[in-house]
Enzyme design. Structure first.
Site, short mmCIF file in Angstrom:
data_model
loop_
_atom_site.label_atom_id
_atom_site.label_comp_id
_atom_site.label_asym_id
_atom_site.label_seq_id
_atom_site.Cartn_x
_atom_site.Cartn_y
_atom_site.Cartn_z
N LYS A 516 0.84 -1.20 0.00
CA LYS A 516 0.00 0.00 0.00
C LYS A 516 0.88 1.25 0.00
O LYS A 516 2.11 1.17 0.10
CB LYS A 516 -0.91 0.01 1.22
N ARG A 610 -8.91 1.35 16.32
CA ARG A 610 -8.98 2.07 15.06
C ARG A 610 -10.17 1.54 14.26
O ARG A 610 -11.20 2.17 14.18
CB ARG A 610 -7.67 1.92 14.28
N TYR A 739 17.66 31.57 1.81
CA TYR A 739 16.63 32.45 2.37
C TYR A 739 16.89 32.68 3.86
O TYR A 739 17.09 31.74 4.62
CB TYR A 739 15.25 31.84 2.18
N MET A 788 12.50 25.14 -1.79
CA MET A 788 11.49 24.28 -2.39
C MET A 788 12.12 23.26 -3.34
O MET A 788 11.76 22.07 -3.31
CB MET A 788 10.46 25.11 -3.16
#
Length: 844
Positions: A516, A610, A739, A788
């Site tokens: 998964k 759960r 930055y 980024m």
């Protein structure tokens, strides 16, 4: 190399044309490709005009202009006398046969030991390792690279000087008729059979025939080394020994009867090696293996700096050769820890338009074509197969025979379409060999300019050709992403980890592998395909669309789906998927859908709180299902361990196990039949040997990660995230970086910018020296904030340059280590790698 031209005339029985004076012409190098003339002293070079995929006779003028004056040819034209003044032509019936006769003659002049190495896999590694193990003991000659073909073996032999004490030669065959001429050339004193596998098995009618052909190399040998456990090889060696009773056999294996019988292989951590070993071989930093074996009733051990099972086999082959040459002693055993790591990987990546790309665009010979086609067939999704092939190297076959061999091999492996690049493929027709479509282009540029590549969709594509063919341009055109950052998924490591856990859970216990969440970031289909080949019992996915995608990709293994809406019941039936039922409401939804023949999996909440039925519901649930009018069968009952990896929660885990065992019994009583039972996850498998039940669920451990956060040395990292340096800048003392201008230092620094940022899966919290990357054998810290699309690292003193590769996590900087630094779990580190990062699948 130094031969007299007149000797070659006598050996080959050829006819001399041109400026023949009878003596004084020395041959110091042999070249068959004019592109390699730059490396030779052309005045003493013999150019061999092979009639392979290209007719070498068409390149005589080019070779002559480069300074060559001696030629081995299979035809002579009268105008050559004036066209090539001062040139000598040795005319023979077949240039390759003449070259082999020459090589066989030279072999008889060699007085040292000649070792011939053959097998489906491991030839190059065993050859190179023996070179390391015997370094300083003998004067040695080795075949270069993988020169193991009819032509390559001849050239390798001719390059071995007289007086060489030990010669190591690879011998490769791809069909039943190949070995006779090779054996006649090599005539090994010692023959080594490394392995007999399925690689390029299409050229043989059976494994028995393949074994017979491989063992034929040892005809006339004094000693043969082979793996005892391979019965077909053992049988053929016995037949050979009955004809040559003086031949000595040395063999290794796991079975009783092996002279070097392995009893155990222990995985070693890096700390188990001495400091001297660790410094001499950087690969030992990732750990290694200790091989325990018995020889003549005495126990011994051998350490190697590799974690894979193939290295165990190759090391034992080398050990047997040490025994044969009387070099089995502590000094030589210690040299095993200095064995080199040899790259031998095929890369499989997603392409545009639903294609998958197996890029092997740097080599081309028939044997490696078989290996690549074998991987393409095994690992490709449920798609039609297409091959893009360029020029082939050092085959020595004439054009027609080579083309037929290639076409036959493509057809045998199920390839239906092929693109051939090169003038030698003009006029090629594939219909006689079952290929549906064949294209031919003289050059890569012609292919790139055509519309053919843009029309390829939903194919599994092999791209293969010699490095000079330039097919990497084709691979770049077809690839889905050209981002410099990629996630490598090592399918060999994944298989190793599965087999490790399969052995750990014991015989008779089934294994469900969870694929998964995009295979924990690694790609669901590719992992599933590899597991299906290992006969995994079950696969588990989170959502129905993941299961459908696997079915569409050709996965036939039973698949359990964790989260299912009852409205999708008809899709469950159509695709043969098995839903999890965790409440009476979810059960009723499936019942009212009217779908028949479903297999379901019952989830019990044993304390995780759960999803799941209450344990006390099992009696009622069992009866309810037994009395249904629709055809629904319970395949398994399971639960989740909430804290199996935590020793401090063992009492709670023990309570979960007890509740599950009791509830499962009640459910089976109500149903009236037994079902599979599973509760153990990776942490449970590693820590609770008595709670296996009848099946376990293997998740993150499959990908080489221990959920306890420790480095489990028996597990191999499956994923390796790498990027490259875009630029290196000199930043003066007192200046910040990025930055916010953070990371100010009081010294001058070399700052490398790497092509990965938080959009790719790095965390901003990794910045400002909270983490780093692995480069040139050390960890370099991040400087300033993570951007980024980029990040900066301090590489002062490392002599880094643009294009250098950096590891973001993998074999050296482990996922577990990053998880600890980020105060999270390894699952999150793996699944955080962005989908814009290209996945490249690697097969060793």
């Amino acid at each position: 190399m130094k031969f007299a031209f007149e000797d070659i005339v006598k050996i080959t029985g050829g006819n001399v044309q041109g400026s023949w004076v009878g003596a004084g012409n020395e041959i110091c190098s042999v070249v068959f490709d004019t592109r390699k003339l730059w490396s030779a002293e052309t005045s003493s070079t013999l150019f061999v005009a092979l009639k392979g995929v290209r007719d070498g006779h068409t390149f005589l003028g080019e070779a002559y202009r480069a300074g060559v004056r001696m030629f081995l040819v299979s035809r002579y034209e009268s105008q050559w006398m004036s066209q090539f003044p001062g040139a000598l032509f040795l005319v023979v019936a077949h240039t390759l046969v003449a070259l082999q006769q020459w090589a066989a003659w030279h072999r008889k002049q060699l007085t040292g030991v000649v070792v011939g190495i053959t097998g489906s896999n491991g030839k190059t590694i065993v050859k190179e390792w023996l070179g390391t193990l015997f370094k300083g003991d003998f004067s040695m000659g080795k075949s270069p690279r993988s020169y193991n073909s009819q032509l390559g073996v001849a050239l390798s032999l001719l390059d071995i000087p007289l007086g060489t004490q030990l010669s190591l030669l690879e011998v490769g065959i791809s069909g039943s008729g190949d070995m006779a001429s090779l054996q006649e050339m090599v005539q090994p004193n010692l023959a080594v059979i490394t392995h007999l596998g399925e690689a390029h098995a299409e050229g043989f009618s059976s494994m028995e025939e393949k074994a017979k052909c491989k063992v034929a190399l040892a005809a006339g040998s004094d000693v043969v080394v082979y793996p005892y456990d391979l019965e077909v090889v053992r049988t053929e060696v016995s037949k050979l020994k009955s004809r040559n009773v003086l031949m000595k056999t040395i063999h290794w294996g796991w079975q009783e009867g092996a002279q070097f019988r392995i009893t155990e292989v222990e995985v070693l951590a890096a700390g188990d090696f001495s400091a001297s070993v660790a410094s001499s071989n950087p690969f030992s930093a990732a750990g290694g293996q200790r091989i325990y074996f018995v020889h003549r009733g005495t126990s011994h051990q051998l350490d190697i700096p590799f974690m894979d099972s193939a290295s165990v086999s190759n090391a034992m082959s080398c050990l047997c050769v040490l025994q044969a040459l009387e070099r089995w002693d502590p000094e030589h055993l210690g040299r095993f820890m200095k064995l080199p790591h040899l790259e031998n990987r095929l890369q499989f990546a997603a392409g545009k338009s639903g294609n998958y790309i197996l890029n092997d665009s740097y080599s081309a010979d028939l044997e490696s074509l078989g290996v690549a086609l074998d991987m393409l067939k095994r690992q490709s999704p449920n798609l039609s197969l297409l091959s893009i092939l360029g020029s082939f190297e050092q085959t020595g076959m004439d054009a027609s025979a080579l083309r037929d061999s290639i076409l036959r091999m493509l057809s045998n492996y199920g390839v239906t379409e092929a693109i051939f690049v090169g003038e030698e493929y003009r006029g090629l027709v594939g219909g006689d060999f079952g290929l549906e479509k064949v294209w031919q282009f003289d050059t890569v540029s012609a292919l790139m300019d055509s519309a053919v590549l843009s029309g390829i969709a939903s194919r599994s594509i092999l791209i293969k050709g010699s490095r000079s063919a330039g097919l990497e341009r084709v691979a770049n055109r077809l690839q889905a992403r050209l981002h410099q950052t990629r996630l490598e998924i090592n399918l060999h490591a994944l298989k190793n980890n599965y087999l490790y856990f399969k052995q750990r859970v014991g015989a008779g216990k089934k294994v469900m592998c969870m694929v998964k969440a995009f295979g924990y970031g690694s790609g669901s289909f590719e992992s599933a395909r590899a597991l299906q080949a290992l006969a995994v019992d079950y696969l588990g996915v989170a959502y129905i669309d993941e299961g459908i995608a696997l079915r569409n990709a050709g996965i036939t293994v039973p698949i359990m789906v964790m989260n299912v809406d009852s409205g999708a019941a008809w899709q469950l039936q159509e695709y043969g998927l098995e839903p999890v039922v965790y409440s009476f409401q979810s059960l009723e939804g499936l019942i009212h859908s009217g779908v028949q023949g479903l297999k379901i999996h019952i989830e019990i909440d044993t304390g995780m709180h759960r999803l799941g039925f209450a344990p006390g519901d099992m009696g009622e649930l069992g009866l309810r299902i037994r009395d249904l009018s629709v055809d629904i069968e319970v395949a398994s009952v399971f639960s989740h361990l909430a804290a199996s990896e935590s020793e401090g929660s063992d009492d709670f885990t023990g309570g979960q196990l007890d509740v599950f065992a009791s509830a499962a019994v009640v459910l089976e009583q109500g149903l009236g039949y037994t079902v599979l039972k599973h509760i153990e996850n990776t942490g449970g498998i590693l820590r609770f040997a008595d709670a296996r039940f009848t099946m376990v669920r293997l998740g993150i451990g499959l990908y080489g990660v221990d959920p306890r956060g420790v480095i489990e040395v028996a597990l191999q990292p499956v994923t390796r995230w790498v990027s490259t340096i875009s630029q290196v800048q000199l930043v003066k003392a007192g200046e910040g970086v990025g930055y916010g201008m953070h990371g100010v230092s009081d010294r001058d620094r070399e700052i490398a910018v790497i092509a990965a940022g938080y959009a790719d899966g790095l965390w901003r919290a990794d910045g400002q020296a909270n983490s780093g990357v692995w480069i040139k054998g050390v960890e370099a810290p991040f400087v300033g904030n993570i951007c980024m699309d980029m990040a900066m690292v301090d590489v002062t003193g490392l002599n880094c340059k643009p294009g250098d590769e950096v590891e973001l996590f993998g074999e050296n900087l482990r996922v577990e280590t990053l998880a600890q630094r980020r105060s999270t779990i390894p699952y999150e580190v793996l699944t955080a790698v962005s989908q814009r990062v290209a996945r490249v699948y690697v097969e060793e």
